[in-house]
Scaffold this motif. Structure first.
Motif, PDB file in Angstrom:
ATOM      1  N   ASP A  67       0.824  -1.202   0.000  1.00 55.79           N
ATOM      2  CA  ASP A  67       0.000   0.000   0.000  1.00 55.79           C
ATOM      3  C   ASP A  67       0.860   1.255   0.000  1.00 55.79           C
ATOM      4  O   ASP A  67       0.538   2.249  -0.666  1.00 55.79           O
TER       5      ASP A  67
ATOM      6  N   GLY B 238       2.182   2.284  -3.506  1.00 56.23           N
ATOM      7  CA  GLY B 238       1.220   3.006  -4.338  1.00 56.23           C
ATOM      8  C   GLY B 238       1.251   2.643  -5.805  1.00 56.23           C
ATOM      9  O   GLY B 238       0.649   3.339  -6.621  1.00 56.23           O
TER      10      GLY B 238
ATOM     11  N   HIS C 182      -1.444  -2.864  -8.063  1.00 58.49           N
ATOM     12  CA  HIS C 182      -2.884  -3.055  -8.234  1.00 58.49           C
ATOM     13  C   HIS C 182      -3.339  -4.272  -7.430  1.00 58.49           C
ATOM     14  O   HIS C 182      -4.223  -4.182  -6.590  1.00 58.49           O
TER      15      HIS C 182
ATOM     16  N   VAL D 150      -2.649   2.924 -10.447  1.00 60.80           N
ATOM     17  CA  VAL D 150      -3.319   2.843  -9.155  1.00 60.80           C
ATOM     18  C   VAL D 150      -3.788   4.227  -8.722  1.00 60.80           C
ATOM     19  O   VAL D 150      -4.928   4.408  -8.266  1.00 60.80           O
TER      20      VAL D 150
ATOM     21  N   ARG E  63      -7.765   5.422  -8.039  1.00 64.91           N
ATOM     22  CA  ARG E  63      -8.175   5.969  -6.737  1.00 64.91           C
ATOM     23  C   ARG E  63      -8.660   7.404  -6.853  1.00 64.91           C
ATOM     24  O   ARG E  63      -9.663   7.797  -6.227  1.00 64.91           O
ATOM     25  N   ARG E  64      -7.955   8.228  -7.639  1.00 65.12           N
ATOM     26  CA  ARG E  64      -8.351   9.637  -7.771  1.00 65.12           C
ATOM     27  C   ARG E  64      -9.717   9.769  -8.416  1.00 65.12           C
ATOM     28  O   ARG E  64     -10.534  10.601  -8.001  1.00 65.12           O
TER      29      ARG E  64
ATOM     30  N   ASP F  79     -12.106   7.642  -8.333  1.00 67.29           N
ATOM     31  CA  ASP F  79     -13.121   7.234  -7.367  1.00 67.29           C
ATOM     32  C   ASP F  79     -13.395   8.364  -6.366  1.00 67.29           C
ATOM     33  O   ASP F  79     -14.550   8.615  -5.995  1.00 67.29           O
ATOM     34  N   ARG F  80     -12.327   9.046  -5.933  1.00 69.61           N
ATOM     35  CA  ARG F  80     -12.518  10.189  -5.021  1.00 69.61           C
ATOM     36  C   ARG F  80     -13.282  11.312  -5.711  1.00 69.61           C
ATOM     37  O   ARG F  80     -14.078  12.007  -5.079  1.00 69.61           O
TER      38      ARG F  80
ATOM     39  N   ALA G 180      -5.456  -2.947  -4.223  1.00 64.23           N
ATOM     40  CA  ALA G 180      -5.306  -1.513  -3.946  1.00 64.23           C
ATOM     41  C   ALA G 180      -6.641  -0.805  -3.829  1.00 64.23           C
ATOM     42  O   ALA G 180      -6.725   0.282  -3.251  1.00 64.23           O
ATOM     43  N   TYR G 181      -7.692  -1.380  -4.374  1.00 64.79           N
ATOM     44  CA  TYR G 181      -9.028  -0.734  -4.344  1.00 64.79           C
ATOM     45  C   TYR G 181     -10.094  -1.826  -4.218  1.00 64.79           C
ATOM     46  O   TYR G 181     -10.846  -2.095  -5.157  1.00 64.79           O
TER      47      TYR G 181
END
Length: 447
Positions: A39, A42, A45, A131, A135-136, A138-139, A412-413
């Motif tokens: 994690d 970063g 995956h 990755v 993540r970005r 999704d945010r 990672a997600y």
């Protein structure tokens, strides 16, 4: 960003299997502390570590450790970073493996690199998506939802879709942590052009064959060439069908029956089943013996090469043969050509995953695994792609028999499915564009 895959396969030292098992179980139980640094890096995956049984079957006391990684960037850089971040944990694992001297100062990165057997097929649902991007994006969706649920969003209720879209764009543009989303994400070359390249690759061969057929009635050389092509194809087809008939004969003489062979390992399979459905995403590790003989190895390599070409050029937009639940998957033949390893990171349960394979991609599935065997035996196949996996009960027993428990697994997600990732990509893609009324309504429904 280009994703890479490594498959590190090492023999476990005799008498060390239990120690490796306990160590991996401890690492997996402590994954909240991130003992391997996945994690913190970063760039990972998905990653997993599994123990493969010896090739003589479940009672074979020899075993191998397979370490799979699906990462952003080159493998060599990742392994160096992993060594530095994992605080000696990786070295602690491999001290139990053949070729590791168990001494300090050992070049662990060189050791791991030397045992990386790569992949024959590496499937990525969304090539080029790092990755960080996953993540970005999704945010981004989460922040937009928070905006719409807040006071400013409440004032937009009842307004036209176009006005709501414009307000969201203004909100994103006004936030320094979200403004990046207004820049279009780069689309990898093969995602944009893979289907054209596939067509261009096939077209010359098809055109050449058509010209040959057209000239054959008039030119002696063309007739001979066409006859040679036909004879070669007939010889390969005949050799394939002969091999399949021998498989059928061997299967009729199989002792014990496949049902009895499957029942004999029910205890081991129950242990695997206990851990296979961890959550919204899951991992599958399996191994099968490649059928003996040069013809089967060549056939398998040819099939895997075709699957790899399709994965790179055609199935690179979130679906493999119509299956939209796979994030990353790989088939890897061991260096001795005796075993085929399959590792997959997917959405949903094992049962639904196998059902999708049978319903949507049984031909390709059969073409791969009909060249392999275990105590259950792959179902009878005709002409490489027919029947086979369509025998659902036996195919699932075959797949179950080859499964091994994943001892360490990282995502990672873990809350995102392949369709979730595609939806978030579409939100970002159309965020900064002027859309028509229907397109705007569709975009708003994605939120």
């Amino acid at each position: 960003m280009r994703q890479s895959a490594f498959t590190i396969l090492t023999d476990i030292k005799p008498g060390h299997v239990d120690a490796v098992t306990r160590l991996l179980d401890r690492i997996d139980a402590d994954r909240g502390r991130d003992p391997l640094g996945f994690d913190r890096l970063g760039t990972v995956h998905f990653a997993s570590l599994s123990i493969l049984p010896g090739s003589a079957g479940p009672d074979d006391d020899r075993a191998s450790l397979v370490f799979e990684g699906n990462i952003d960037g080159p493998t060599a850089r990742f392994l160096r970073q992993l060594r530095d971040l994992a605080d000696g944990t990786v070295d602690e694992i491999y001290r139990h493996c053949a070729g590791h001297p168990g001494e300090s100062g050992f070049d662990l990165v060189r050791y791991l690199t030397a045992h990386d057997i790569g992949t024959n097929v590496f499937y990525v649902a969304r090539p080029g998506r790092s990755v960080g991007e996953v993540r970005r994006e999704d945010r981004l969706r989460t922040r937009i939802r928070e905006f719409l649920d807040g006071p400013e969003g409440a004032a937009l209720r009842g307004q036209s879709p176009g006005l709501v879209h414009a307000a969201i764009v203004a909100y994103v543009r006004g936030r320094r942590d979200l403004a990046w989303a207004l820049d279009p994400a780069p689309v990898p070359f093969l995602v944009r052009n893979g289907r054209w390249i596939a067509g261009l690759a096939v077209a010359p061969a098809a055109l050449g064959l058509l010209l040959l057929i057209g000239r054959a009635p008039h030119q002696h050389g063309a007739r001979l060439a066409l006859l040679a092509v036909a004879a070669g194809a007939a010889a390969v087809a005949g050799r394939l069908r002969s091999a399949e008939k021998r498989d059928d004969e061997h299967d009729r003489k199989r002792s014990p029956t496949w049902q009895a062979a499957f029942a004999a390992v029910s205890g081991r399979i129950s242990e695997v089943r206990e851990f296979e459905d961890r959550g919204d995403q899951n991992h599958l590790a399996s191994v099968a013996e490649i059928k003996p003989g040069r013809f089967r190895r060549i056939t398998l390599r040819a099939v895997l090469a075709a699957v790899q070409a399709r994965a790179r050029l055609v199935d690179n937009r979130g679906s493999l043969g119509g299956i939209s639940s796979i994030h990353f998957a790989r088939w890897t033949m061991t260096p001795d050509g005796r075993r085929l390893i399959f590792l997959s990171n997917y959405d949903g349960s094992w049962e639904s995953y196998l059902n999708e394979f049978i319903d949507l991609a049984s031909g390709g599935l059969t073409a791969v695994w009909t060249n392999t065997d275990n105590a259950v035996g792959f179902p009878a196949t005709r002409w490489l792609t027919s029947d086979g996996a369509r025998d659902e009960a036996r195919f699932k027993a075959f797949a179950r028999y080859g499964m091994v428990r994943t001892r360490v697994w990282y995502s990672a997600y873990p809350h995102l499915s392949v369709p979730n990732i595609a939806n978030n990509m579409a939100i970002r893609r159309d965020l900064g564009f002027l859309l028509g009324p229907d397109e705007t309504r569709t975009w708003l429904r994605r939120l």
